[in-house]
Design an enzyme around this catalytic site. Structure first.
Site, PDB file in Angstrom:
ATOM      1  N   ASP A 242       0.827  -1.205   0.000  1.00 33.04           N
ATOM      2  CA  ASP A 242       0.000   0.000   0.000  1.00 33.04           C
ATOM      3  C   ASP A 242       0.864   1.259   0.000  1.00 33.04           C
ATOM      4  O   ASP A 242       1.830   1.365   0.760  1.00 33.04           O
ATOM      5  CB  ASP A 242      -0.901  -0.015   1.245  1.00 33.04           C
ATOM      6  N   ALA A 243       0.490   2.208  -0.860  1.00 32.69           N
ATOM      7  CA  ALA A 243       1.132   3.532  -0.909  1.00 32.69           C
ATOM      8  C   ALA A 243       2.651   3.435  -0.997  1.00 32.69           C
ATOM      9  O   ALA A 243       3.372   4.295  -0.488  1.00 32.69           O
ATOM     10  CB  ALA A 243       0.712   4.369   0.310  1.00 32.69           C
TER      11      ALA A 243
END
Length: 587
Positions: A242-243
């Site tokens: 994520d991210a």
């Protein structure tokens, strides 16, 4: 000649030398390499698995359902168990993989502000429930790798100045020039925090409850290697980073997509697939299309990348009735090498991201899309623009509502338009990711938005399982109709070799109101012409335009209608999809 283990040591050592080229480490690269291999339990030749390069650990039967652990709830039962029952009852024949969004204890952002990576949120269930799901489905877990919760034990230790985590977080001086930093939020970048060692300004790419890690400290790298090993041991086989584009920070840069970030992903891939050879990494990088493609590396980085440009382009296509931009984008996309794949989706727990459409749609077209979605109840989230102003970052709306009309307003074609969107996605090169609320035809949840004051809540409805079953058992409800139509599409799709995620794809030129592409199986035996009327008017295509081979028999897989060579034209009602194949797979 080097042994398998020595080759692995050499590779990990190389990754580390690239990542920490400008950092003075307390230990040597050799010592850090050994620590990582011990953490992953691959510190000896007989423990190392050998992944096959350019090998596809997936095929046309792979479809991933995206859901929160508590998207479906039932009294007196943990939500993960309820989810498992739902999947067994309604999805076993059409879904083989599940992405459960962060199921850990958290403090904000519906799970993406993790308090403890090693525990399952007690409100959802426990590790036994996760293992049970892993026994029936290939499970994808988030690794929220850029930041954690400001309420985590690690950050509490940072504040105290002692214990694990006390040196895990990225700080900067407010006097430093951060004008080049790219981020998707309008809040202040730095959070003033009182610590035992005085005032510290902690870097927060997203919110002040989401404090960014400092991967310049190899202890952070080791901590995440340990977390990933725990997930592998439970049975998780797909990891969503994520991210991850924001992972490495460096003064005077944009602090996004830096080379150290790419090398860190290569390192995690090396560690993961030498521990479990068929485990997979998917990078979540909500950035412009060209930047996103770099996360494939040379088939040595992410196995899969989110196809972030698809959702805004496809929704824009269906509400404008023109596929001009979608067609141009698809024709320009490079095929994924064997050993890599596009992760296709058109709805998610977040929203309709607009950054991946920048450079593909102009400002006027983006504004028209935003206005149309607002007319259908959508909300808009903003980011800081390069000129210091604000720019639309994403549209928050349930996909079912987003497709209830066109730029002209709402009409009677909502269901057909919605199914057409998914028929397009299911035919494209790559693995489809299907959001649970698209599978169920869920509407905008305005009440949840009012309760949370967060725009993204509009597409994060929680179903009561009893009410959901009543809706799905009623043949006249929109939810039942959507599930039935989706199930039909997926049942057909999974039997077609030409829909392998790495099968050949070629964009067809059929005008602006008819979108089409051709797929061919890896063994070249099956061809499928995927053709879609993306307008609210009937369209006619000439069969000569798609060059059906006269010696083959052709059939529309979706309607089972035989396509005769004597037919000159094919009539497409509004939003009709056809998959014309030379091989009719029974279903």
């Amino acid at each position: 000649m080097l042994s398998i283990f020595e080759q692995l040591q050499e590779r990990v050592n190389h990754h580390l030398q690239v990542i920490y080229a400008e950092i003075e480490l307390p230990d040597s690269f050799e010592e850090l390499t050994q620590q990582l291999l011990v953490t992953m339990n691959i510190d000896h030749s007989d423990k190392v698995q050998v992944p096959l390069r350019h090998h596809n650990n997936w095929d046309q039967q792979d479809v991933m359902l995206i859901t929160y652990g508590d998207s479906i709830e039932q009294t007196d039962q943990k939500p993960l168990q309820t989810l498992h029952h739902f999947l067994q009852e309604y999805c076993l024949d059409i879904i083989n993989s599940v992405h459960i969004l962060p199921f850990f204890p958290y403090s904000s952002d519906d799970g993406f502000s993790v308090i403890d990576y090693s525990s399952v949120n007690e409100a959802l269930g426990n590790w036994d429930d996760i293992s049970a799901l892993c026994s029936d489905f290939r499970l994808m877990s988030d690794v929220v790798i850029n930041h954690c919760s400001a309420r985590s034990a690690w950050f509490n230790n940072f504040i105290k100045g002692e214990g694990p985590g006390s040196d895990f977080f990225f700080t900067a001086s407010p006097l430093e020039d951060t004008s080049e930093v790219v981020r998707p939020r309008t809040s202040d970048l730095l959070r003033l925090t009182e610590t035992a060692n005085g005032e510290k300004y902690v870097w927060c790419t997203f919110s002040h409850d989401q404090v960014d890690f400092d991967f310049r400290n190899p202890k952070v790298l080791l901590a995440f290697a340990s977390i990933i090993k725990q997930y592998l041991d439970v049975g998780i086989r797909v990891f969503r980073l994520d991210a991850v584009a924001f992972l490495w920070k460096k003064q005077g840069t944009s602090c996004i997509n830096l080379e150290e970030t790419h090398e860190a992903i290569r390192l995690f891939r090396t560690l993961i697939e030498h521990t479990v050879a068929d485990a997979v990494i998917i990078t979540e990088t909500n950035i412009p299309n060209r930047q996103n493609l770099t996360y494939f590396g040379n088939a040595n980085e992410a196995h899969g990348i989110y196809n972030f440009s698809l959702p805004p382009l496809l929704v824009n296509t269906l509400v404008t009735g023109s596929c001009r931009h979608l067609k141009a984008w698809l024709g320009s996309m490079p095929p994924a090498q064997n050993g890599t794949f596009f992760f296709n989706f058109i709805a998610s727990h977040d929203g309709l991201g607009l950054r991946p459409a920048e450079g593909l749609l102009n400002d006027g077209e983006l504004s028209a899309l935003v206005n149309t979605m607002q007319n259908f109840g959508g909300r808009i989230s903003w980011r800081k623009a390069e000129n210091g102003g604000q720019k639309a970052y994403e549209i928050n709306i349930a996909l079912y509502d987003a497709l209830q009309g066109t730029v002209k307003g709402q009409d009677k074609w909502g269901l057909e338009r919605f199914i057409c969107a998914h028929a397009i996605m299911f035919g494209l090169e790559g693995i489809p990711g299907l959001y649970i609320h698209s599978l169920l035809g869920t509407n905008n949840d305005y009440e949840k938005v009012r309760n949370t004051s967060h725009n993204r809540s509009i597409n994060r409805h929680k179903w009561d399982y009893k009410k959901l079953k009543e809706a799905l058992d009623s043949p006249y409800s929109q939810h039942s109709k959507v599930l039935k139509r989706m199930s039909h599409l997926l049942a057909v799709r999974k039997k077609q070799a030409a829909f392998h995620p790495n099968a050949t794809q070629f964009t067809l030129q059929l005008g602006d109101q008819v979108f089409g592409f051709w797929r061919q199986s890896l063994d070249r035996r099956q061809s499928i012409f995927c053709i879609y009327n993306i307008s609210d008017q009937e369209q006619v295509i000439r069969l000569s335009d798609i060059n059906l081979i006269g010696t083959d028999s052709w059939v529309d897989l979706l309607s089972e209608q035989t396509i005769c060579h004597e037919d000159i034209e094919l009539l497409l009602t509004p939003y009709r999809a056809v998959w014309i194949s030379n091989i009719n797979q029974p279903h």
